[in-house]
Design an enzyme around this catalytic site. Structure first.
Site, PDB file in Angstrom:
ATOM      1  N   HIS A  86       0.828  -1.212   0.000  1.00  0.00           N
ATOM      2  CA  HIS A  86       0.000   0.000   0.000  1.00  0.00           C
ATOM      3  C   HIS A  86       0.859   1.258   0.000  1.00  0.00           C
ATOM      4  O   HIS A  86       0.369   2.340   0.322  1.00  0.00           O
ATOM      5  CB  HIS A  86      -0.913   0.017   1.229  1.00  0.00           C
ATOM      6  CG  HIS A  86      -1.746  -1.205   1.397  1.00  0.00           C
ATOM      7  ND1 HIS A  86      -2.658  -1.593   0.440  1.00  0.00           N
ATOM      8  CD2 HIS A  86      -1.808  -2.134   2.377  1.00  0.00           C
ATOM      9  CE1 HIS A  86      -3.255  -2.713   0.845  1.00  0.00           C
ATOM     10  NE2 HIS A  86      -2.760  -3.066   2.002  1.00  0.00           N
ATOM     11  N   HIS A 103      -7.066  -4.513  -1.229  1.00  0.00           N
ATOM     12  CA  HIS A 103      -6.407  -5.791  -1.502  1.00  0.00           C
ATOM     13  C   HIS A 103      -7.081  -6.483  -2.676  1.00  0.00           C
ATOM     14  O   HIS A 103      -6.898  -7.682  -2.885  1.00  0.00           O
ATOM     15  CB  HIS A 103      -6.476  -6.706  -0.278  1.00  0.00           C
ATOM     16  CG  HIS A 103      -6.046  -6.057   0.988  1.00  0.00           C
ATOM     17  ND1 HIS A 103      -6.920  -5.414   1.826  1.00  0.00           N
ATOM     18  CD2 HIS A 103      -4.808  -5.922   1.536  1.00  0.00           C
ATOM     19  CE1 HIS A 103      -6.235  -4.920   2.866  1.00  0.00           C
ATOM     20  NE2 HIS A 103      -4.968  -5.210   2.706  1.00  0.00           N
TER      21      HIS A 103
END
Lengths: 333, 333
Positions: A56, A215
């Site tokens: 991320h 995700h």
């Protein structure tokens, strides 16, 4: 799968090593267990510690530095860090006023930060972020997911902590910012987790995933690909519906608008999304007084974007504006 | 092709409008003709004007502000801006000490900036950037291409201009930085120009393009995909070969290392590239004293990266370090 890696095993270590060298003035990277701290530890303040699966970036290690985090614990890609990482980081950054964990609401992260908290020999508290208004429960989540709004929570709480505020005050501000923040994401492509070696989900050239997680978790629904104004319109409507009650009770209409790239979306498109979102939010009577556009919370190499709105008040605006000096966010000094 | 756009005709205008609103404290966007200036015009300095085709964001408009550019002229995606844009921009930002054009060496850009220069009613000079050491002549180029090293030229020249230095001094510094800078790029995927609607070139899952240009122009050769250390090793070797003569004559071994994402490459991979490049450059006796990692000169949505090395001297280091306050680069104030 084509990626700039040597092996999936070495990826995290090699990448963190490069990160530490490129920003040696700001951060220090530790291994076994892996965690990242400020290069110069802060004194006499609540220590803010975040973390989560890698993939991320720049979240979270990119936000270590004055005015934001004291430490971050990176797990393997899309995998929670383990309690020994949080404990080791907390031991190094504790500065006499307790430890505040900022944790995105995913089951593995919540469990491992809780285990670490139970073993911490310091005062501690936790802020869970859950700004994603797309879905309630999801693949890795009971309750809402924490996504790009986490950056705003970390910025504001980090600012307050620099003033010497108490652990309780930092926790209260974190919870307030989170409650006043809503996000939703859209995927045009899947991401590819290196260890998996293939896209997380299949999506055709004529589809998008509305409400996707960071995700690649499913969103609200698979929809037909269409023009940006229509996509952004649905995102803004979802955010406004989510923030409706707070907006009705607020006198201020000032907002922070964050348009976030998920990894593979050109800046030119992010600014186009910003343009449409700003128009629609203005039409809804809101005043965009602060803005952020770029890749701030990514999903590896996903083509997609998310929109985040934070309802400002004087306190949040002040802490957003205050100086910050981290690898990924820097202003005011 | 899936992109966040409404129509290819409206893309540039809508994106620039969003850019102008998101950074209204720093920039002002003008249309018909299109150009972007600082929100607050500078006084009594050489005005630095750059520009080129869009699709390389944040280059160039993202570098407008204190310590860097005074104006930028964006063309359509991968299309040169026209002389009326440069003339209109120069008219607005001229501040009594002449206009310096910073132009990436592509035939269309060079021709159109030259035409504008001939019509300018002010003192003027031009710096051509040509840092790409991959190939000599290319699709749109006679001579070497200007790529990510352009950011370093714009930063240093912009810094010098703030001191009130002369047009000639600014041009000399720009030429010096360009001569001491070498870059090379690698593509794992093509980019897709919105108006074309399909990838610029075909590349299989087992190939990479070594030396790719920022418009997807061919590089040195098509090669087999392999581990990052091997790819980065070849890039560093090309750069060191290119800078060999200067390095042999220099006493200082201090360098700036820029690892640049071309649009769709995760930050995690860029830091891994940085890690390998730093190791190899250190092994070659160089000292990395300044670093920059991120998407600074992109090729729309290309998965790929470039490595740039600038050989520092005291003057260049001072101008790199000086305060800059633009949408995409900000430090020191």
């Amino acid at each position: 799968m084509k990626k700039f890696i040597n092996s999936t095993d070495a990826l995290l270590k090699e990448s963190l090593t490069g990160f530490g060298q490129a920003h040696a003035d700001l951060v220090q990277v530790h291994f076994e267990p892996a965690y990242v701290t400020r290069a110069k530890p802060a004194q006499n303040k609540v220590a803010i510690v975040s973390g989560g699966g890698s993939g991320h970036e720049p979240l979270h290690a990119g936000y270590i530095g004055y005015g934001m985090l004291d430490a971050a614990c990176p797990g393997q890609v899309f995998t929670s860090p383990t309690p020994d990482q949080m404990l080791a980081a907390a031991e190094v950054v504790h500065a006499g006023k307790g430890i505040l964990f900022i944790v995105k609401n995913y089951a593995g992260d919540v469990m491992n930060f809780e285990m670490a908290a139970e073993m911490l020999p310091f005062d501690h508290a936790t802020v869970l972020t859950s700004d994603d208004c797309a879905v309630i429960n999801s693949t890795y989540t009971t309750g809402r997911r924490g996504v790009a709004g986490t950056v705003i929570v970390e910025k504001c709480v980090g600012s307050l902590a620099e003033t010497g505020a108490s652990l309780h005050a930092c926790q209260l501000l974190g919870n307030k910012v989170n409650a006043r923040t809503a996000s939703i994401g859209v995927a045009l492509t899947s991401c590819t987790v290196p260890a998996a070696g293939r896209p997380t989900f299949d999506i055709s050239d004529s589809e998008l995933e509305m409400g996707v997680g960071i995700h690649g978790e499913p969103g609200r629904r698979r929809e037909a690909m269409r023009e940006a104004d229509s996509i952004v319109g649905d995102c803004v409507a979802a955010i406004l519906a989510d923030l409706k009650t707070t907006l009705e009770n607020d006198t201020s209409k000032d907002i922070l608008l964050l348009v976030n790239g998920l990894g593979a979306t050109p800046l030119m498109e992010l600014y186009l999304i910003y343009n449409t979102a700003a128009k629609l939010l203005g039409d809804a009577g809101l005043n965009i007084s602060r803005s952020l556009v770029g890749n701030y919370t990514t999903a590896i190499d996903m083509a997609g974007a998310s929109i985040t709105v934070c309802l400002l008040d004087d306190e949040i605006r002040q802490h957003w504006d205050s100086p910050v000096h981290t690898p990924a966010l820097r202003w005011g000094r």
